[in-house]
Design a protein around this motif. Structure first.
Motif, short mmCIF file in Angstrom:
data_model
loop_
_atom_site.label_atom_id
_atom_site.label_comp_id
_atom_site.label_asym_id
_atom_site.label_seq_id
_atom_site.Cartn_x
_atom_site.Cartn_y
_atom_site.Cartn_z
N THR A 89 0.74 -6.54 -0.60
CA THR A 89 0.57 -5.18 -0.29
C THR A 89 -0.08 -5.21 1.08
O THR A 89 0.06 -4.16 1.65
CB THR A 89 -0.50 -4.80 -1.39
N VAL A 90 -0.67 -6.33 1.57
CA VAL A 90 -0.73 -6.36 3.10
C VAL A 90 0.25 -7.21 3.68
O VAL A 90 0.83 -8.11 3.48
CB VAL A 90 -2.33 -6.93 3.22
N GLN A 91 0.67 -6.38 4.93
CA GLN A 91 1.58 -7.06 5.97
C GLN A 91 1.01 -6.96 7.36
O GLN A 91 -0.01 -6.30 7.46
CB GLN A 91 2.97 -6.21 6.00
N THR A 112 -0.84 -3.64 7.79
CA THR A 112 -0.53 -2.45 6.87
C THR A 112 -1.04 -2.66 5.54
O THR A 112 -1.11 -4.10 5.22
CB THR A 112 0.86 -1.93 7.06
N TYR A 113 -1.15 -1.72 4.81
CA TYR A 113 -1.71 -1.77 3.32
C TYR A 113 -1.02 -1.02 2.63
O TYR A 113 -0.86 0.38 2.77
CB TYR A 113 -3.16 -1.77 3.17
N ARG A 114 -0.26 -1.35 1.48
CA ARG A 114 0.47 -0.54 0.57
C ARG A 114 -0.15 0.18 -0.24
O ARG A 114 -1.21 -0.37 -0.89
CB ARG A 114 1.51 -1.24 -0.09
N GLN A 121 4.77 3.62 0.36
CA GLN A 121 3.86 4.18 1.53
C GLN A 121 2.76 3.39 1.88
O GLN A 121 2.04 2.70 0.83
CB GLN A 121 3.37 5.72 0.98
N ARG A 122 2.26 3.08 3.16
CA ARG A 122 1.31 2.29 3.64
C ARG A 122 0.58 2.94 4.61
O ARG A 122 1.03 3.98 5.09
CB ARG A 122 2.25 1.16 4.39
N GLY A 124 -1.48 1.94 8.15
CA GLY A 124 -1.53 0.74 9.06
C GLY A 124 -2.64 1.21 10.23
O GLY A 124 -2.86 2.23 10.77
N GLU A 160 -1.85 6.97 8.22
CA GLU A 160 -1.11 7.32 6.87
C GLU A 160 0.32 7.26 7.04
O GLU A 160 0.88 7.74 8.16
CB GLU A 160 -1.76 8.56 6.01
N TYR A 162 3.35 5.13 6.70
CA TYR A 162 4.12 4.02 7.20
C TYR A 162 4.81 3.26 5.93
O TYR A 162 4.03 3.23 4.90
CB TYR A 162 3.51 3.25 8.29
N GLU A 163 5.86 3.13 5.98
CA GLU A 163 6.68 2.11 5.05
C GLU A 163 7.23 0.95 5.85
O GLU A 163 7.85 1.22 7.03
CB GLU A 163 7.16 2.78 4.07
#
Length: 172
Positions: A89-91, A112-114, A121-122, A124, A160, A162-163
């Motif tokens: 969920t975190v990148q 980023t966090y989903r 949706q993420r 970042g 808000e 980002y994917e």
């Protein structure tokens, strides 16, 4: 202006916009807490290491993020392409931004966090540092580089929508 340019460069050229349904504000964090950031290359070896943990306020345990791989030319820290943490969920991504001739550009960590598993949706955000916090030092075995700044900090500039798609970030 420099921060906007830096984040635009990180997001790449594959930015697209769409009318995604808004998500409840309760699910979207306003910040990400980063702890234990360490980044360095190894003297005499072509290796680099990054490690840190990400905590989402109101979330569970800290999520560990790391990279161990090849150093860049000259024993310097490499750019690290998008990669998942222990919990995907975190990148995150790390890069040394371009600079003007005769100077060294800033370093940038993007996390980023989903927030929605169904849509991907993420949110970042990023932390930017001056190059002086990543000094290269010469040793008998070669050049090494390491991060000399604060190891704990907050990423509070979250955006808000980002994917992660096709290996890059897209704005929704």
């Amino acid at each position: 202006m420099q921060v906007r340019t830096a984040i635009t460069a990180v997001l790449g050229s594959s930015i697209s916009f769409s009318a995604a349904a808004p998500h409840p504000r309760a699910n979207i964090p306003s910040e990400l807490n980063i702890t234990g950031l360490a980044a360095s290359t190894e003297s005499g070896k072509p290796a680099a290491h990054f490690a840190f943990a990400v905590s989402i306020p109101g979330g569970g345990d800290a999520i560990k993020c790391s990279f161990y791989g090849r150093a860049a030319a000259g024993g310097l820290l490499p750019d690290v392409a998008w990669r998942p943490c222990d919990d995907p969920t975190v990148q995150w991504q790390f890069r040394h931004e371009p600079s003007r001739p005769g100077t060294s550009g800033p370093y940038l960590l993007v996390v980023t966090y989903r927030v929605d598993a169904q849509t991907g949706q993420r949110v970042g955000g990023f932390k930017e540092w001056q190059a002086s916090l990543f000094p290269a030092e010469e040793s008998p075995d070669g050049i090494t580089q390491s991060y000399k700044g604060e190891s704990n900090f907050v990423v509070a500039n979250l955006s808000e929508g980002y994917e992660l798609a096709r290996g890059g970030m897209e704005a929704r």
